[in-house]
Write an enzyme that holds these catalytic residues in place. Structure first.
Site, PDB file in Angstrom:
ATOM      1  N   ASP A  87      -3.169   5.881   1.228  1.00 33.31           N
ATOM      2  CA  ASP A  87      -3.350   6.668   0.009  1.00 33.31           C
ATOM      3  C   ASP A  87      -3.008   5.834  -1.218  1.00 33.31           C
ATOM      4  O   ASP A  87      -2.326   4.805  -1.116  1.00 33.31           O
ATOM      5  CB  ASP A  87      -2.499   7.935   0.036  1.00 33.31           C
TER       6      ASP A  87
ATOM      7  N   HIS B 277      -0.176   1.116  -9.666  1.00 35.20           N
ATOM      8  CA  HIS B 277      -0.304   2.484 -10.189  1.00 35.20           C
ATOM      9  C   HIS B 277      -0.906   2.533 -11.595  1.00 35.20           C
ATOM     10  O   HIS B 277      -0.693   3.511 -12.307  1.00 35.20           O
ATOM     11  CB  HIS B 277       1.050   3.220 -10.199  1.00 35.20           C
TER      12      HIS B 277
ATOM     13  N   ASP C 207       4.143  -3.610   2.283  1.00 35.09           N
ATOM     14  CA  ASP C 207       3.988  -2.727   1.128  1.00 35.09           C
ATOM     15  C   ASP C 207       4.755  -3.235  -0.088  1.00 35.09           C
ATOM     16  O   ASP C 207       5.014  -2.481  -1.016  1.00 35.09           O
ATOM     17  CB  ASP C 207       4.469  -1.315   1.506  1.00 35.09           C
TER      18      ASP C 207
ATOM     19  N   GLU D 229       1.983   8.331   1.424  1.00 33.55           N
ATOM     20  CA  GLU D 229       3.221   7.615   1.111  1.00 33.55           C
ATOM     21  C   GLU D 229       3.564   7.726  -0.363  1.00 33.55           C
ATOM     22  O   GLU D 229       4.739   7.814  -0.733  1.00 33.55           O
ATOM     23  CB  GLU D 229       3.092   6.140   1.519  1.00 33.55           C
ATOM     24  N   GLU D 230       2.545   7.732  -1.212  1.00 28.21           N
ATOM     25  CA  GLU D 230       2.768   7.729  -2.656  1.00 28.21           C
ATOM     26  C   GLU D 230       3.401   9.020  -3.159  1.00 28.21           C
ATOM     27  O   GLU D 230       3.925   9.056  -4.272  1.00 28.21           O
ATOM     28  CB  GLU D 230       1.458   7.465  -3.398  1.00 28.21           C
TER      29      GLU D 230
ATOM     30  N   ASP E  22      -1.894  -1.314  -3.660  1.00 32.33           N
ATOM     31  CA  ASP E  22      -0.787  -0.554  -3.082  1.00 32.33           C
ATOM     32  C   ASP E  22      -1.370   0.688  -2.414  1.00 32.33           C
ATOM     33  O   ASP E  22      -1.601   1.700  -3.063  1.00 32.33           O
ATOM     34  CB  ASP E  22       0.192  -0.175  -4.197  1.00 32.33           C
TER      35      ASP E  22
END
Length: 409
Positions: free
Chosen positions: A80, A379, A198, A175-176, A141
């Site tokens: 994700d 992000h 990661d 995960e985010e 990411d």
């Protein structure tokens, strides 16, 4: 190089943004698009025991090619991407032989990726960079981590002369939004330890992370005509402001680094009758973490005593510092460090100013340090990744597998 570029670009062009407001797993239906593709690819490259469950958790096995007992290790990444910035229509740009100057991501919007602001760019002069077009995040990411794991497994399958034990891989949703390990079946994964791919810049090796909590503050007010409001109006917006002013102004993300913790307000909305805001609480030190949560409770109690019990605080722990679980098996960090050095990568051992699936997995019984995936500025629209860093991460995975086998002989 082109093979790893093509695989990465294929992954990042699929929108897999997660949604913290959703109650399902995965939190968005579109995450299935990449999950299903990954299952197909794992089968195509020759992985065994490939499975995907009803929550889109993917696992697969590369069997040992040795006739001796070797620890089973795992490599884990999430597919994700962050809900913080749009991931729709990702259009990556490839910058070959980067010259160390400004990179125009979007001329129309005057969006520039500049080493004057992002100094890390300069360490990649002469390398091939993949950037955004300035309108979306990139998704390195953690699609870089997935790219590296799949590529490493493919290489090991095609080079059986490299001896290794049983290797497990796992790919997770959400995960985010802090749920990446919530439905991870550690018992079924059946590894002695694992590594999340990661991390950020090349060389990062992390085995401690923040203790984390989320908080939501809800304030109920009373709306009265402002001309006749004395001793009657309860302005929820004003009380929200009062609450935030009590928080230490220097303890925010933009004012902290290293092991310094913070409070981070990330959403706020309000009217006279109703206001609410959300924040996250972070600290590497467990005692300091507990004190931060207590401060929120104390502020709530203080303002409720003044304004008549109009504030509700919802406070939830999210994950804890994995150092406590990794230090007793510190040799797994040493193996990763040795692998990096063998690949001429300088290890950067430091605490994560964030969290990974590995933090929760470590508390679930799977010690899980974090290794660099290579990206920067996650992000957001300034995200980029050097291709050479992805190649090095792939080489490190392969070397770890080889070292674990050699140490077992």
């Amino acid at each position: 190089m082109q093979h790893i570029i093509d695989r990465f670009l294929k992954y990042v062009k699929i929108d897999t943004q997660s949604d913290p407001k959703s109650k399902t797993t995965p939190s968005t239906e579109k995450q299935w698009h990449l999950a299903d593709l990954l299952v197909e690819e794992l089968l195509e490259i020759g992985m065994e025991e490939v499975s995907i469950d009803n929550n889109a958790y993917i696992t697969a096995t590369l069997p040992s090619n040795l006739n001796i007992e070797v620890p089973t290790i795992g490599f884990i990444s999430h597919f994700d991407t962050s809900p913080d910035f749009t991931a729709t229509n990702v259009n990556p740009q490839i910058i070959e032989d980067y010259d160390g100057k400004d990179i125009v991501l979007n001329a129309h919007e005057n969006i520039v990726l500049s080493p004057d602001y992002f100094e890390d760019l300069l360490q990649y002069k002469g390398q091939t960079l993949i950037t955004t077009d300035g309108t979306t995040l990139l998704g390195a990411d953690d699609k870089a981590g997935i790219t590296e794991i799949v590529t490493a497994m493919e290489y090991l399958i095609n080079h059986p002369e490299i001896k290794h034990g049983k290797i497990r891989v796992g790919f997770t949703p959400d995960e985010e939004i802090g749920r990446g390990a919530h439905h991870f079946d550690v018992e079924k994964f059946d590894a002695d330890w694992a590594y999340t791919m990661d991390g950020s810049q090349i060389g990062e090796l992390e085995f401690e992370n923040f203790n984390a909590a989320s908080a939501k503050v809800i304030i109920k007010g009373k709306s009265v005509h402002p001309g006749y409001a004395k001793n009657k109006m309860v302005n929820a917006i004003s009380i929200a402001s009062e609450f935030l002013e009590i928080l230490p102004p220097e303890e925010t993300p933009q004012n902290t680094e290293g092991r310094e913790g913070f409070f981070h307000v990330h959403h706020i909305q309000g009217s006279i009758e109703h206001a609410e805001f959300e924040l996250i609480v972070r600290d590497h030190d467990k005692d300091h973490f507990e004190k931060r949560k207590q401060l929120l409770r104390n502020i709530t109690d203080k303002l409720n005593s003044i304004h008549g019990n109009c504030i509700t605080l919802e406070l939830k722990d999210q994950y804890f510092n994995m150092r406590e679980k990794v230090e007793p098996v510190y040799h797994i960090v040493e193996i990763a460090k040795e692998a990096m050095e063998a690949m001429r990568v300088t290890p950067i051992i430091k605490p994560i100013r964030g969290g990974t699936d590995g933090s929760q997995l470590s508390y679930m019984g799977l010690p899980c340090p974090n290794i660099f995936a290579g990206g920067h500025n996650f992000h957001g629209k300034y995200e980029y990744i050097p291709v050479e860093s992805m190649i090095k991460a792939t080489e490190v995975i392969i070397k770890i597998c080889e070292l674990v086998a050699k140490k077992a002989v």
